[in-house]
Scaffold this active site. Structure first.
Site, PDB file in Angstrom:
ATOM      1  N   LEU A  45       0.647  -1.373  -0.027  1.00 33.55           N
ATOM      2  CA  LEU A  45       0.524  -0.293   0.165  1.00 33.55           C
ATOM      3  C   LEU A  45       1.116   0.968  -0.212  1.00 33.55           C
ATOM      4  O   LEU A  45       2.073   1.465   0.744  1.00 33.55           O
ATOM      5  CB  LEU A  45      -0.809  -0.273   0.985  1.00 33.55           C
ATOM      6  CG  LEU A  45      -1.788  -1.671   0.969  1.00 33.55           C
ATOM      7  CD1 LEU A  45      -2.550  -0.922   2.249  1.00 33.55           C
ATOM      8  CD2 LEU A  45      -2.996  -1.342  -0.025  1.00 33.55           C
ATOM      9  N   HIS A  49      -3.520   3.562  -1.601  1.00 30.56           N
ATOM     10  CA  HIS A  49      -5.000   3.623  -1.970  1.00 30.56           C
ATOM     11  C   HIS A  49      -4.915   4.492  -0.333  1.00 30.56           C
ATOM     12  O   HIS A  49      -6.310   3.712  -0.144  1.00 30.56           O
ATOM     13  CB  HIS A  49      -3.474   2.152  -1.330  1.00 30.56           C
ATOM     14  CG  HIS A  49      -3.419   1.282  -2.174  1.00 30.56           C
ATOM     15  ND1 HIS A  49      -1.919   1.243  -2.578  1.00 30.56           N
ATOM     16  CD2 HIS A  49      -3.664   0.149  -2.525  1.00 30.56           C
ATOM     17  CE1 HIS A  49      -1.882   0.609  -3.425  1.00 30.56           C
ATOM     18  NE2 HIS A  49      -2.791   0.036  -3.623  1.00 30.56           N
ATOM     19  N   LYS A 161      -6.543   5.800 -11.314  1.00 32.95           N
ATOM     20  CA  LYS A 161      -4.848   5.477 -11.967  1.00 32.95           C
ATOM     21  C   LYS A 161      -4.785   4.206 -13.002  1.00 32.95           C
ATOM     22  O   LYS A 161      -4.242   4.561 -14.053  1.00 32.95           O
ATOM     23  CB  LYS A 161      -3.521   5.284 -10.943  1.00 32.95           C
ATOM     24  CG  LYS A 161      -2.630   4.344 -11.369  1.00 32.95           C
ATOM     25  CD  LYS A 161      -1.301   5.179 -11.542  1.00 32.95           C
ATOM     26  CE  LYS A 161      -0.200   4.203 -12.078  1.00 32.95           C
ATOM     27  NZ  LYS A 161      -0.829   2.844 -12.105  1.00 32.95           N
ATOM     28  N   MET A 196       1.662   7.395  -8.086  1.00 28.78           N
ATOM     29  CA  MET A 196       1.672   6.374  -7.312  1.00 28.78           C
ATOM     30  C   MET A 196       1.268   5.249  -7.480  1.00 28.78           C
ATOM     31  O   MET A 196       0.738   5.478  -7.780  1.00 28.78           O
ATOM     32  CB  MET A 196       1.661   6.896  -5.422  1.00 28.78           C
ATOM     33  CG  MET A 196       1.447   8.224  -5.324  1.00 28.78           C
ATOM     34  SD  MET A 196       2.241   8.031  -3.421  1.00 28.78           S
ATOM     35  CE  MET A 196       2.838   9.483  -2.836  1.00 28.78           C
TER      36      MET A 196
END
Ligand code: PAF
Length: 292
Positions: A45, A49, A161, A196
């Site tokens: 994570l 997240h 994403k 990310m």
């Protein structure tokens, strides 16, 4: 639950390993009049997240996450074995974020019998990652269906994403009249723009610099094509050349698509996304941004 799990639960996060435990934990919150927001993950994570958990909290849901590295969505030559796993770290991040339940099943709990049923979404899976990852979206749609049936949340939270995945899940939920609202949450980026991703940790330092070019080139394309300006084909062709010149090994696709159907566009006239998948060393990176 083992001793370590119980200790974590006492601090506010219930760690559950079985479907029965998950349903019991969800039922306890429902009995108290609460709604549930499911955040499905494959672990490893990061802030992206955490933002999904924050999204659930912001809507008043009790955040419940799942952590399961789903083998059926990886191709034979993909990174299933190497996919980063850090269960203790993930539990700590979830607890700090305010998550109340984490479902962390093993493979036998998720797939106790041979899977004779799969969920296949067509249309939105035809292009982009579809041809490059045969079977991937069927694996995703099937495991997400199972997770939704197991937890029966009010809302499911997914990151933009993975924009094609988000459209696949929204389409599946609409077509099968699943009683859940799918919430897409904005991509979380590093200060320099890199989206990310759990797979960013595969990048060597020099590759990490090169990876930044994805965001820069997508931004250049978005500026060029917005409002029906430049031809999408021409803008994305120039950006692909720039990515290869910057050190990317392969650009699988870099295109401008309709934000719902994901069909490629030549001129932008409505909601659209610039979307890319490119390979850098052993890492396959995907990203997308809205046009305008
Ligand atoms: O986005 C992911 O991490 C996975 O594809 C998901 C949605 C958890 C299904 O395994």
């Amino acid at each position: 639950m083992n001793d370590k799990d119980s200790q974590t639960r006492e601090r506010g996060l219930a760690v559950v390993r079985t479907v029965a435990e998950l349903r019991k934990a969800v039922a306890a919150f429902r009995a108290a009049g609460r709604t549930i927001g499911l955040v499905p993950t494959m672990g490893a994570l990061h802030e992206g997240h955490v933002s999904l958990v924050a999204g659930a909290l912001a809507r008043g849901d009790v955040p419940a996450a799942s952590i399961f590295v789903n083998p059926t969505q990886f191709g034979p030559n993909e990174d299933f074995a190497a996919y980063p796993r850090d269960e203790a770290g993930d539990f700590a991040k979830l607890e700090a974020a305010g998550c109340r339940i984490v479902f962390a099943p093993d493979k036998d709990e998720m797939y106790p019998t041979p899977m004779l049923t799969t969920v296949k979404v067509t249309g939105v899976t035809d292009g982009l990652c579809g041809p490059f990852r045969p079977g991937h979206f069927e694996g995703v749609a099937t495991v997400v269906t199972k997770l939704l049936m197991m937890a029966m949340p009010d809302r499911g939270y997914f990151g933009e994403k993975d924009f094609q995945q988000l459209q696949v899940i929204k389409t599946m939920v609409r077509d099968l009249a699943m009683p859940v609202e799918i919430v897409g949450m904005p991509t979380v980026r590093e200060p320099d723009g890199l989206a990310m991703s759990s797979r960013n940790r595969y990048l060597a330092a020099a590759e990490r610099e090169t990876a930044l070019r994805l965001y820069r080139e997508m931004t250049a394309v978005a500026l060029a094509v917005r409002g029906g300006g430049a031809s999408c084909t021409e803008a994305t062709a120039a950006a692909s050349v720039a990515l290869l010149a910057a050190g990317f090994d392969k650009v699988e696709y870099l295109t401008v698509v309709d934000a719902e159907s994901l069909r490629p566009l030549e001129k932008v006239a409505g909601p659209a996304r610039v979307i890319v998948a490119a390979r850098l060393g052993r890492t396959r990176l995907i990203d997308n941004i809205a046009v305008g």
